[in-house]
Design a protein around this motif. Structure first.
Motif, PDB file in Angstrom:
ATOM      1  N   UNK A  61      -9.470   3.476  -1.202  1.00 52.90           N
ATOM      2  CA  UNK A  61      -8.717   2.966  -2.352  1.00 52.90           C
ATOM      3  C   UNK A  61      -8.877   1.451  -2.490  1.00 52.90           C
ATOM      4  N   UNK A  62      -8.931   0.741  -1.366  1.00 55.16           N
ATOM      5  CA  UNK A  62      -9.131  -0.710  -1.418  1.00 55.16           C
ATOM      6  C   UNK A  62     -10.503  -1.035  -2.007  1.00 55.16           C
ATOM      7  N   UNK A  63     -11.523  -0.271  -1.633  1.00 53.08           N
ATOM      8  CA  UNK A  63     -12.857  -0.504  -2.184  1.00 53.08           C
ATOM      9  C   UNK A  63     -12.916  -0.168  -3.672  1.00 53.08           C
ATOM     10  N   UNK A  84       0.852  -1.180   0.000  1.00 51.76           N
ATOM     11  CA  UNK A  84       0.000   0.000   0.000  1.00 51.76           C
ATOM     12  C   UNK A  84       0.889   1.230   0.000  1.00 51.76           C
ATOM     13  N   UNK A  85       0.597   2.194  -0.852  1.00 53.36           N
ATOM     14  CA  UNK A  85       1.432   3.393  -0.884  1.00 53.36           C
ATOM     15  C   UNK A  85       1.277   4.212   0.388  1.00 53.36           C
ATOM     16  N   UNK A  86       2.348   4.878   0.725  1.00 57.20           N
ATOM     17  CA  UNK A  86       2.332   5.740   1.901  1.00 57.20           C
ATOM     18  C   UNK A  86       1.419   6.926   1.616  1.00 57.20           C
ATOM     19  N   UNK A  87       0.555   7.292   2.564  1.00 56.47           N
ATOM     20  CA  UNK A  87      -0.349   8.423   2.312  1.00 56.47           C
ATOM     21  C   UNK A  87       0.435   9.701   2.030  1.00 56.47           C
ATOM     22  N   UNK A 145      -8.855  10.924   6.947  1.00 62.30           N
ATOM     23  CA  UNK A 145      -7.567  10.473   7.453  1.00 62.30           C
ATOM     24  C   UNK A 145      -6.949   9.383   6.598  1.00 62.30           C
ATOM     25  N   UNK A 146      -5.742   8.995   6.960  1.00 63.81           N
ATOM     26  CA  UNK A 146      -5.042   7.980   6.186  1.00 63.81           C
ATOM     27  C   UNK A 146      -5.743   6.622   6.176  1.00 63.81           C
ATOM     28  N   UNK A 147      -6.344   6.237   7.284  1.00 69.69           N
ATOM     29  CA  UNK A 147      -7.037   4.948   7.347  1.00 69.69           C
ATOM     30  C   UNK A 147      -8.256   4.944   6.421  1.00 69.69           C
TER      31      UNK A 147
END
Length: 188
Positions: A21-23, A1-4, A13-15
């Motif tokens: 992005x996963x969805x 996963x790329x760093x935010x 937020x980053x989470x």
């Protein structure tokens, strides 16, 4: 996963960005094409291509790494069994982003991101061959290749026949040898 990235994130937020992005990647693998904003399409592209690269490896560790990002076993199964074999020969560029204009409600720039599942076509090495390939159909082009190779193989034999012709002292036997050479080529 790329760093935010620093600065504004997609959705908070980053989470939340990671889940978003996963969805998007899961929807892309399920539907093969999705319509979203340009920003989200550009952000999901590296993630989707990385997951496809894992799917091309096909081992258990790669499957578990993809499953840790996406989380849906059915989508991971589709990725490994259907999508990965279709892009096995492709070395990258598994996705294509096409801009489609602005959204009516908020004028956001929209794009379609889709999987590139067409087979890879190899480029011709020279300009002359590419011109022949464009003008001819694929089946005759394949038949022309052995024809071009055959004269190249016969060239040393023809050179040996010409050398034999030059060694003969009389003109008449040289003419006979020259007449025999095309007959030998026709028989082969």
């Amino acid at each position: 996963m790329p760093k935010p990235t620093k600065g504004p994130r997609l959705g908070g937020g980053p989470a939340h960005e990671r889940l978003l992005l996963a969805n998007l990647a899961a929807a892309l693998f399920t539907h093969k094409s999705i319509q979203t904003t340009e920003t989200k399409a550009k952000r999901v592209r590296p993630l989707a291509e990385r997951l496809i690269t894992f799917a091309k490896r096909g081992d258990l560790h790669a499957r578990r790494r993809v499953l840790s990002v996406i989380g849906d076993k059915e989508v991971v199964h589709v990725l490994f069994t259907e999508i990965a074999p279709l892009v096995a020969e492709r070395e990258g560029g598994y996705t294509r982003i096409t801009k489609i204009g602005n959204r009516k409600g908020d004028n956001a720039p929209m794009a379609v991101i889709e999987l590139v599942l067409e087979p890879v076509t190899k480029k011709a090495t020279s300009v002359k061959k590419s011109a022949k390939a464009e003008s001819a159909t694929p089946a005759p082009a394949a038949e022309e290749t052995p024809v071009e190779e055959a004269p190249a193989e016969e060239t040393p034999e023809a050179a040996a026949a010409d050398a034999a012709v030059e060694e003969t002292p009389d003109d008449a036997p040289a003419a006979d040898a020259a007449d025999e050479t095309p007959a030998e080529e026709k028989s082969e």
